[in-house]
Design an enzyme around this catalytic site. Structure first.
Site, PDB file in Angstrom:
ATOM      1  CB  CYS A   1      -6.492  -1.178  -0.126  1.00 39.64           C
ATOM      2  SG  CYS A   1      -6.312   0.143   1.056  1.00 39.64           S
ATOM      3  N   PRO A   2      -8.992  -1.757   2.143  1.00 37.32           N
ATOM      4  CG  PRO A   2      -9.710  -1.089   4.289  1.00 37.32           C
ATOM      5  CD  PRO A   2     -10.076  -1.019   2.832  1.00 37.32           C
TER       6      PRO A   2
END
Lengths: 80, 375
Positions: free
Chosen positions: A17-18
């Site tokens: 993430c992200p």
């Protein structure tokens, strides 16, 4: 596998993430308006962040299914 | 002492607040006067007992409850465990706990340990679907309903006092995020608070159990003055916590008005000055001092680190900043962006200059972190 007719599938299996959402944004323009773009990611945040991204960027979140290897896959329809 | 004064740039009061000035003198005096065992009948014991009773009465007075409804616990988390599981144990119905999907992990862990969970979803602003909550509570296997007073991550106030639960289902409210700052809601059978969130010392929790509530100790008992408490009381700490609570309640009209306006500034400036940002939670019916927002394409850990380098301490619900490496279940339940997340919560003396300094720095920082990944 059967399922929606995805024009482009992004392999983000090993990305934290992200990054899956960033890849999605980068490659949105690679599919035509109305076509489907999918991101495959093990990152647990993607299940929330892909639909949230669609809402924020006015794209259509189609839903979650599984890639050929069983990894979670998130499908988006390009609206613009 | 060297370095900046404690608390400067700390925008994370929801994690912990520095000791309230009103508590400091009380704590220092009580360290000398309140060391003894309050059960003992000698002079030092009577002195400790007097201070403990004072702390209980001051806490009850500040919260608008009876003194015999107040129990001091080793932490807020322990107060949550004790309060919630005690209602489950006292239940004449089943052992299922209906709770919102955005409860603090202390509630979720307690339920996982000693009850069964029936989770109820929330709206996009974090407010529980209260109709679903009440409906779920009607099932005969439901023993307790748990609903926080306000959400600890996004600040949204929950409709605790407005719930019309079926006849005898008791309500537990985790009031840790709001205790002292906001009046307690009504309607609960047991409630919990945590002193270090209102400027009391760490390791003081407050458990409130209504006089008529069916509450049974879910853990081994003890032989203390308060039958609900376990272990040797930290009399100086609970007295200081009570002093801080009284002070916070006395000054909250002024502090809350100022905080609410400052958070409005942050909400407005962040939304206007940072592209691709989502400011979440109820903008009006919220904790006065707290706001959460998420920045698209931003690594939460990088944001926390870069803000810290510039002197701002904030919390984040992003997965990469969590010990569990999973995104915040609160943000997840709300369906809002979990990465690039910032939770900003004001300390007591925060000023317009403090929030402007943060808002001035943020857009450039976000742009810089995005540029690292070509966004």
């Amino acid at each position: 596998m059967s399922g929606p007719d995805v024009a482009l599938e992004l392999d983000c299996r090993d990305l934290p993430c992200p990054m899956p959402v960033i890849e999605l944004a980068r490659h949105l323009g690679d599919v035509e308006v109305g076509e489907l773009l999918a991101v495959v990611a093990h990152d647990p945040a993607a299940a929330v962040d892909v639909p949230a991204w669609c809402r924020m960027k006015a794209q259509d979140y189609v839903g979650e299914d599984l890639a050929d290897d069983g990894a979670p896959r998130y499908v988006v329809r390009r609206l613009g | 002492m060297t370095g900046p004064a404690p608390g400067v740039g700390d925008l994370d009061s929801a994690s912990s607040a520095p000791l309230h000035p009103a508590a400091r003198e009380v704590l220092l005096a009580a360290l000398d006067r309140g060391y003894a065992d309050p059960r003992r009948l000698h002079r030092a014991g009577r002195e400790a007992r007097l201070l403990l009773d004072n702390a209980r009465e001051a806490t009850a007075d500040a919260l608008g409850v009876r003194a015999d409804e107040v129990t001091f616990t080793p932490t807020g988390t322990h107060a949550v465990h004790l309060g919630l599981l005690g209602l489950v144990r006292g239940s004449r119905r089943g052992d299922t706990v209906v709770h919102s999907a955005v409860e603090h992990s202390a509630v979720r862990h307690a339920v996982a340990w000693g009850a069964r969970a029936a989770e109820v979803g929330v709206r996009g602003d974090g407010r529980v679907h209260d109709g679903d909550l009440v409906e779920a509570a009607a099932s005969p296997e439901v023993g307790v309903v748990a609903l926080q007073s306000a959400n600890h991550e996004v600040g949204t106030v929950q409709p605790v006092g407005e719930l019309e639960l079926p006849n005898d289902v008791p309500l537990f409210t985790d009031a840790c995020a709001s205790m002292g700052r906001l009046p307690l809601p009504s309607g609960w059978a047991a409630a919990a608070g945590s002193a270090h969130k209102w400027g009391g010392p760490a390791a003081v929790g407050v458990l409130l159990v209504r006089k008529r509530a069916r509450w049974r100790n879910p853990f081994p008992g003890d032989d203390r003055i308060d039958e609900r408490s376990t272990g040797f009381e930290n009399v100086p700490a609970v007295l200081a916590a009570a002093a801080a609570l009284q002070a916070v309640v006395a000054e909250r009209d002024e502090v809350n008005t100022r905080h609410h306006a400052l958070i409005d500034v942050v909400r407005r400036r962040v939304a206007a000055e940072v592209p691709d940002v989502e400011v979440v939670g109820d903008p009006v019916r919220r904790l006065p001092h707290l706001v959460t927002f998420s920045c698209l394409y931003v690594d939460g850990e990088a944001l926390v680190t870069e803000l810290d380098r510039r002197g701002f301490g904030i919390a984040s619900g992003s997965a990469c900043t969590a010990s569990t490496l999973t995104p915040s279940h609160v943000l997840e339940a709300m369906g809002v962006l979990t990465h690039g997340n910032v939770r900003l919560s004001l300390q007591r003396d925060a000023s317009r200059a403090d929030v402007d300094a943060f808002c001035d720095v943020l857009p450039g920082l976000v742009a810089e972190i995005r540029a690292r990944v070509g966004m």
